[in-house]
Design a protein around this motif. Structure first.
Motif, short mmCIF file in Angstrom:
data_model
loop_
_atom_site.label_atom_id
_atom_site.label_comp_id
_atom_site.label_asym_id
_atom_site.label_seq_id
_atom_site.Cartn_x
_atom_site.Cartn_y
_atom_site.Cartn_z
N ALA A 170 0.83 -1.20 0.00
CA ALA A 170 0.00 0.00 0.00
C ALA A 170 0.86 1.26 0.00
O ALA A 170 0.56 2.24 -0.70
N VAL A 171 1.95 1.23 0.76
CA VAL A 171 2.88 2.37 0.75
C VAL A 171 3.54 2.48 -0.62
O VAL A 171 3.71 3.59 -1.16
N ALA A 172 3.91 1.36 -1.21
CA ALA A 172 4.53 1.39 -2.54
C ALA A 172 3.60 2.02 -3.56
O ALA A 172 4.03 2.83 -4.39
N VAL A 173 2.32 1.70 -3.51
CA VAL A 173 1.37 2.26 -4.47
C VAL A 173 1.25 3.77 -4.27
O VAL A 173 1.19 4.53 -5.25
N LEU A 174 1.25 4.23 -3.02
CA LEU A 174 1.25 5.68 -2.78
C LEU A 174 2.47 6.34 -3.42
O LEU A 174 2.36 7.36 -4.09
N ALA A 175 3.64 5.74 -3.19
CA ALA A 175 4.87 6.33 -3.72
C ALA A 175 4.90 6.31 -5.24
O ALA A 175 5.51 7.19 -5.87
N LEU A 176 4.26 5.32 -5.84
CA LEU A 176 4.23 5.21 -7.30
C LEU A 176 3.23 6.15 -7.95
O LEU A 176 3.42 6.56 -9.10
#
Length: 297
Positions: A170-176
């Motif tokens: 979920a954090v990765a998707v935010l950063a992407l």
């Protein structure tokens, strides 16, 4: 266009699942047939970190990439060369929390630090995700839980702030997909340090049965690792275990709740959600990758 690597792995699968509909995305995979395809906008291409031409083909037309590498070597450097040539502007890199430990000098952590330095001096925008070990590593216990009602682990009374892979994704998707994450380093943990013995109790609760925890000795654990991995990797994992014993993996971070606006997922919740993997007669045995990547930090 977003490029995802590692889409058949623990975090990549979750990132793919969480991508917003309508977002154009490309998946690079050595075995495209293993990718669980998501939205119609997602395309899968064959690629390998050892094949520079395939890296360049995968990176063309891409603005942002999610990078997962799992073997000690120069995969990050090869990907950086392709990303520069293709015009990629931003990379979200999956690293590990162990890079922050000044006492960590094992081969895996040294490799992870080199990769972080590479991206921080790459000239591209970068975001570093530094998770603790994944709660899903407990899936390796499934056969002994199923057959004997036992969990065996090394240093099983030491706390570990392991993290739910779904939170990392979920954090990765935010950063992407959002602005404001360039140049940031996020240490990702669960809400509490939980020992293997406590995890055993939570699994038993989720399964509705009493499980027993048994402590492994260091010689037995080392021999088992050396049967499964190259000696350099096995020795590095034993060094990581020693840091666990010394309390080096207990610290709980605030990044997950701060970024996601909710508490980090607990091991008790993870165990409840994955109880079927420890139950009788699964369709396919769950065997998580324990390669020299972030899952072991």
């Amino acid at each position: 266009m977003i490029l995802l690597t590692g889409a058949t792995g623990t975090i990549g699968r979750e990132v793919l699942r969480l991508l917003p509909p309508g977002l154009p995305a490309r998946i690079m995979a050595r075995a495209p047939e293993r990718v669980v395809r998501g939205h119609p906008e997602v395309r899968v291409v064959r690629g390998d970190f050892g094949d520079q031409d395939s890296l360049l083909r995968a990176a063309r037309g891409v603005r942002t990439a999610f990078l997962v590498t799992s073997r000690i070597g120069d995969d990050d450097l090869r990907f950086l060369d392709a990303a520069r040539e293709a015009g990629v502007r931003r990379v979200v890199k999956l690293s590990a929390a162990g890079v922050l430990d000044p006492l960590a000098g094992d081969a895996i952590t040294r490799w992870q630090r080199r990769n972080e330095e590479l991206w921080q001096h790459s000239g591209l925008e970068w975001t570093l995700l530094r998770p603790r070990a994944f709660m899903s590593n407990a899936l390796a216990w499934a056969p002994m839980v199923r057959e004997r009602g036992v969990v065996r682990a090394l240093y099983g009374r030491s706390g570990h702030a392991c993290v739910d892979p779904r939170d990392v994704a979920a954090v990765a998707v935010l950063a992407l997909t959002e602005q404001g994450h360039a140049g940031r380093r996020y240490t990702l943990t669960g809400p509490a340090a939980v020992s293997a013995a406590q995890q055993t109790a939570h699994l038993g609760e989720a399964l509705g049965r009493r499980l027993r925890f048994e402590e492994m000795d260091a010689e037995e654990a080392c021999a088992a690792l050396r049967r499964r991995y190259p000696r350099e990797v096995a020795d590095a994992l034993m060094e990581k275990a020693e840091r666990l014993r010394a309390g080096g993996k207990e610290e709980v971070g605030a990044a997950v709740p701060a970024l996601l606006g909710r508490p980090a997922g607990s091991f008790r919740t993870w165990a409840r959600d994955h109880a079927d993997a420890f139950g009788p007669a699964p369709a396919k045995e769950a065997r998580p990758r324990c390669a020299p990547g972030p899952g072991g930090s």
